[in-house]
Design a protein around this motif. Sequence first.
Motif, PDB file in Angstrom:
ATOM      1  N   LEU A 116       0.827  -1.198   0.000  1.00  0.00           N
ATOM      2  CA  LEU A 116       0.000   0.000   0.000  1.00  0.00           C
ATOM      3  C   LEU A 116       0.869   1.258   0.000  1.00  0.00           C
ATOM      4  N   LEU A 117       1.970   1.207   0.740  1.00  0.00           N
ATOM      5  CA  LEU A 117       2.828   2.381   0.888  1.00  0.00           C
ATOM      6  C   LEU A 117       3.820   2.553  -0.263  1.00  0.00           C
ATOM      7  N   GLU A 118       4.224   1.478  -0.919  1.00  0.00           N
ATOM      8  CA  GLU A 118       5.259   1.499  -1.958  1.00  0.00           C
ATOM      9  C   GLU A 118       4.878   2.438  -3.094  1.00  0.00           C
ATOM     10  N   ASP A 119       5.853   3.297  -3.461  1.00  0.00           N
ATOM     11  CA  ASP A 119       5.610   4.311  -4.490  1.00  0.00           C
ATOM     12  C   ASP A 119       6.079   3.906  -5.882  1.00  0.00           C
ATOM     13  N   LEU A 151       1.959  11.251   5.282  1.00  0.00           N
ATOM     14  CA  LEU A 151       2.146   9.933   4.675  1.00  0.00           C
ATOM     15  C   LEU A 151       0.857   9.478   4.014  1.00  0.00           C
ATOM     16  N   ASP A 152       0.974   8.976   2.800  1.00  0.00           N
ATOM     17  CA  ASP A 152      -0.210   8.544   2.060  1.00  0.00           C
ATOM     18  C   ASP A 152       0.105   7.252   1.312  1.00  0.00           C
ATOM     19  N   GLU A 153      -0.939   6.658   0.756  1.00  0.00           N
ATOM     20  CA  GLU A 153      -0.754   5.484  -0.089  1.00  0.00           C
ATOM     21  C   GLU A 153       0.241   5.839  -1.189  1.00  0.00           C
ATOM     22  N   ALA A 154       1.102   4.880  -1.536  1.00  0.00           N
ATOM     23  CA  ALA A 154       2.147   5.087  -2.543  1.00  0.00           C
ATOM     24  C   ALA A 154       3.044   6.267  -2.181  1.00  0.00           C
TER      25      ALA A 154
END
Length: 168
Positions: A116-119, A151-154
């Motif tokens: 979810l966090l990976e950009d 902090l947000d998704e991606a």
Amino acid sequence: MVLRHARAEAFAQDDHARHLTDRGRRDAAGTGDWLRTQGVVPDLALVSSASRTRETWALVAEALGEAVADTRTEVSDAVYSASPETVLDLLREVPAQHRVVAYVGHNPTAASLPQLLEDGEGDPLVFARLSSGFAPASVAVLRFEGEWADLDEAGATLVALHAPGDPA
């Protein structure tokens, strides 16, 4: 960092009370050793209230040694049942003085949160390994520049992944 609890016994009086197996204890210590060699030391640990996650964090912290002497640990029922989106909300509430934060929890959240966090800017081989499974005692290390509230998704870059059995 996102840390999945180490291998736990299959059954207990209730799910919350499941303890680590001997293998789980060895794997958790090994993950802590790996983090120490990488120089990745959290100053805040958000830990599920389940026995297996508290035990995992205690063994990882022991392996990190004096480096975690000032690490603040927050044990929470909210982390126990949190979805990836809920953990993201919890991370957004982290005070700015904390630079390295560990989430210590359970699947499926532990496996889903780094994705979810990976950009998309991280090493594609590391992401491919993450996508193929997130074994007990695995840890994903992500880098995020900015305030936790933003902090947000991606919004973070996957920089490293360690699973039990990986070379040190």
